[in-house]
Write a protein that holds these residues in place. Structure first.
Motif, mmCIF file in Angstrom:
data_model
loop_
_atom_site.group_PDB
_atom_site.id
_atom_site.type_symbol
_atom_site.label_atom_id
_atom_site.label_comp_id
_atom_site.label_asym_id
_atom_site.label_seq_id
_atom_site.Cartn_x
_atom_site.Cartn_y
_atom_site.Cartn_z
ATOM 1 N N PRO A 1 -9.183 -38.256 0.750
ATOM 2 C CA PRO A 1 -10.565 -37.747 0.658
ATOM 3 C C PRO A 1 -10.617 -36.244 0.435
ATOM 4 O O PRO A 1 -11.539 -35.745 -0.247
ATOM 5 C CB PRO A 1 -11.177 -38.126 2.013
ATOM 6 N N THR A 2 -9.666 -35.517 0.967
ATOM 7 C CA THR A 2 -9.643 -34.070 0.754
ATOM 8 C C THR A 2 -9.452 -33.744 -0.723
ATOM 9 O O THR A 2 -10.142 -32.876 -1.296
ATOM 10 C CB THR A 2 -8.516 -33.426 1.584
ATOM 11 N N LEU B 1 -14.191 -33.058 -6.968
ATOM 12 C CA LEU B 1 -15.634 -33.088 -7.187
ATOM 13 C C LEU B 1 -16.218 -31.683 -7.113
ATOM 14 O O LEU B 1 -17.079 -31.305 -7.936
ATOM 15 C CB LEU B 1 -16.295 -33.994 -6.144
ATOM 16 N N ALA B 2 -15.765 -30.885 -6.143
ATOM 17 C CA ALA B 2 -16.259 -29.516 -6.012
ATOM 18 C C ALA B 2 -15.904 -28.683 -7.241
ATOM 19 O O ALA B 2 -16.736 -27.890 -7.741
ATOM 20 C CB ALA B 2 -15.682 -28.873 -4.753
ATOM 21 N N ASP B 3 -14.693 -28.846 -7.773
ATOM 22 C CA ASP B 3 -14.292 -28.100 -8.972
ATOM 23 C C ASP B 3 -15.165 -28.476 -10.158
ATOM 24 O O ASP B 3 -15.586 -27.610 -10.956
ATOM 25 C CB ASP B 3 -12.817 -28.388 -9.308
ATOM 26 N N ALA B 4 -15.425 -29.786 -10.282
ATOM 27 C CA ALA B 4 -16.241 -30.234 -11.410
ATOM 28 C C ALA B 4 -17.668 -29.694 -11.310
ATOM 29 O O ALA B 4 -18.254 -29.260 -12.306
ATOM 30 C CB ALA B 4 -16.255 -31.762 -11.461
ATOM 31 N N LEU B 5 -18.223 -29.705 -10.101
ATOM 32 C CA LEU B 5 -19.578 -29.194 -9.927
ATOM 33 C C LEU B 5 -19.627 -27.692 -10.177
ATOM 34 O O LEU B 5 -20.596 -27.165 -10.746
ATOM 35 C CB LEU B 5 -20.077 -29.508 -8.506
ATOM 36 N N GLY C 1 -19.439 -27.098 -13.931
ATOM 37 C CA GLY C 1 -20.656 -27.556 -14.597
ATOM 38 C C GLY C 1 -20.404 -28.214 -15.922
ATOM 39 O O GLY C 1 -21.311 -28.256 -16.764
ATOM 40 N N ASP C 2 -19.183 -28.707 -16.182
ATOM 41 C CA ASP C 2 -18.868 -29.296 -17.481
ATOM 42 C C ASP C 2 -18.809 -30.825 -17.432
ATOM 43 O O ASP C 2 -18.260 -31.452 -18.334
ATOM 44 C CB ASP C 2 -17.529 -28.764 -17.986
ATOM 45 N N LEU C 3 -19.369 -31.431 -16.379
ATOM 46 C CA LEU C 3 -19.369 -32.882 -16.279
ATOM 47 C C LEU C 3 -20.794 -33.403 -16.449
ATOM 48 O O LEU C 3 -21.765 -32.773 -16.031
ATOM 49 C CB LEU C 3 -18.841 -33.320 -14.908
ATOM 50 N N ARG D 1 -18.441 -41.598 -6.058
ATOM 51 C CA ARG D 1 -18.056 -42.923 -5.560
ATOM 52 C C ARG D 1 -16.618 -42.921 -5.043
ATOM 53 O O ARG D 1 -16.300 -43.564 -4.033
ATOM 54 C CB ARG D 1 -18.219 -43.962 -6.664
ATOM 55 N N GLN D 2 -15.726 -42.180 -5.721
ATOM 56 C CA GLN D 2 -14.344 -42.091 -5.275
ATOM 57 C C GLN D 2 -14.232 -41.381 -3.930
ATOM 58 O O GLN D 2 -13.461 -41.771 -3.062
ATOM 59 C CB GLN D 2 -13.493 -41.366 -6.322
#
Length: 436
Positions: A221-222, A228-232, A235-237, A247-248
């Motif tokens: 989970p870490t 997820l934090a990197d993707a947010l 902002g390129d997702l 979901r993951q």
């Protein structure tokens, strides 16, 4: 004819000459035999001393011959005080004394050492002396592994419909890890000392499994959160990718929560349950609850659950623990069963009428015999994993075992290649007279 003085004189002279000759001959013979007599009797002692010496030597020889039949009391007492398992072997490789554990550890059988390497070291020490130390792994003979009270004598998986003659009750026995020391007591006996270090090795295996499995569950989970934090942040997702990663994260968090719940349940299942009227449980009610709770998962896996239970069965226990144990067995059976096969859950009285025997039967690939001794260990996971079990952590069957123990029962396994597996949870029946 009367003897004259001269005749008497002549006979006397001849007698003296004969006596002198005999004396000379005896002295000569004694002088010739003196070295041999000295070697026999020893020098510097009187005749009585020499006779006493001979008697003592004969006595010692008799004592040594008698000692060849058995150990003296002092040696036997010393061996009995040792904390290790001891085996005493005589000149003909026969076991004359052995701790009962030597038989259960698979080293001795029928007054003989059955392990060839141990016997080889015994013979080597007997000839060359010294001491030999080495590690040894053995298997406990099947006759020392207790069969369940209701186990069939041959064939079948505890009463299911399998009739393959090659399938039989296979008892689970863990390997024994031994530290062995072989030494010579005297010219007649060799002693073998067995130090059973199995528990420490099993603890090390448990510790390693715990570290590996818990670390994976904590890291997953870490890492998902970090992605997820990197993707947010970048902002390129698009929205769909963010939802997929979310979901993951939820799935990893669910696995972590599941692990923590199992650990807490395992901790609770350590104290023995005291029977009372307040903790009396109907067995059929517990089985039906498990089947109902797992209905959705059963439909998803395509493995229907068939429940059958003899009427009037009740046990004393903690409801949460009993349901968890049966649920773990059913979940385990579904995950390893082929789609379309049925998972059977049944309960009936044991042959002696004192226990409730709950069986969960699957039609999967079975469990390899080499893995069977470890299936009830915490964090152990077998080699036959699939996509359904990839996220497991190996606590389910450990919970089953501990629930059985806290309820004064037992958990056993039958399995054969291509024949599936039968897990049996045996619990004492509740008796009103015992709890009033």
């Amino acid at each position: 004819m009367p003897l004259t003085m001269s005749s008497v004189l002549i006979f006397s002279v001849f007698g003296l000459l004969a006596a002198a000759i005999v004396t000379a001959l005896l002295y000569s013979m004694f002088d010739w035999l003196r070295p041999a007599l000295k070697r026999l009797l020893g020098s510097g002692s009187t005749l009585s001393d020499r006779a006493g010496s001979l008697r003592r030597r004969w006595s010692r020889r008799q004592t040594d011959e008698e000692a060849g039949d058995d150990l003296d009391d002092s040696t036997a007492a010393l061996i009995s005080m040792l904390n290790t398992v001891s085996i005493v072997v005589d000149e003909s490789d026969e076991v004359v004394r052995a701790n009962p554990d030597a038989y259960a550890l698979g080293v001795v059988s029928d007054d003989a050492i059955v392990n060839e390497y141990v016997l080889e070291q015994v013979r080597l020490v007997r000839v060359k002396g010294g001491r030999r130390q080495f590690d040894l792994t053995t298997d406990t003979p099947e006759r020392f592994v207790s069969l369940p009270a209701d186990a069939p004598e041959s064939g079948g998986a505890y009463g299911n419909d399998r009739s393959d003659a090659s399938a039989s009750v296979q008892m689970v026995s863990r390997p024994n890890w031994l530290k062995v020391t072989v030494g010579r007591i005297n010219g007649h006996f060799v002693v073998v000392l067995l130090d059973d270090v199995s528990e420490s090795i099993r603890f090390a295996q448990l510790r390693d499994s715990f570290i590996v499995n818990v670390s994976e569950q904590l890291l997953a989970p870490t890492q998902d959160l970090e992605r997820l934090a990197d993707a947010l942040e970048r902002g390129d997702l698009d929205l769909e990718q963010i939802h997929a990663q979310a979901r993951q994260v939820r799935l990893s968090s669910r696995h972590l929560s599941h692990m923590v719940s199992d650990l807490l349940l395992l901790i609770k299942a350590q104290e023995p349950v005291t029977p009372s009227e307040s903790n009396r449980l109907d067995v059929k009610e517990q089985l039906d609850w498990v089947a109902s709770t797992l209905a959705d998962e059963s439909n998803r896996f395509g493995t229907p659950i068939a429940v059958s239970c003899e009427e009037g069965l009740s046990v004393n226990g903690e409801r949460e623990q009993i349901r968890a144990a049966v649920g773990k067995l059913v979940e385990n059976a579904m995950t390893y069963s082929l789609r379309g096969s049925t998972v059977s859950v049944s309960a009936q009285r044991s042959k002696d009428g004192k226990e409730a025997v709950i069986r969960v039967i699957d039609r999967g690939e079975g469990i390899a015999k080499a893995e069977q001794p470890r299936v009830f260990e915490r964090f152990y996971r077998g080699a036959n994993q699939n996509e359904r079990t990839a996220e497991g952590i190996g606590l389910g069957l450990a919970i089953v075992k501990h629930v059985a123990l806290t309820h004064h029962g037992s958990a056993t396994l039958w399995s054969a290649p291509k024949q599936g597996s039968t897990f049996t949870l045996t619990l004492p029946l509740a008796h009103r007279a015992a709890v009033d």
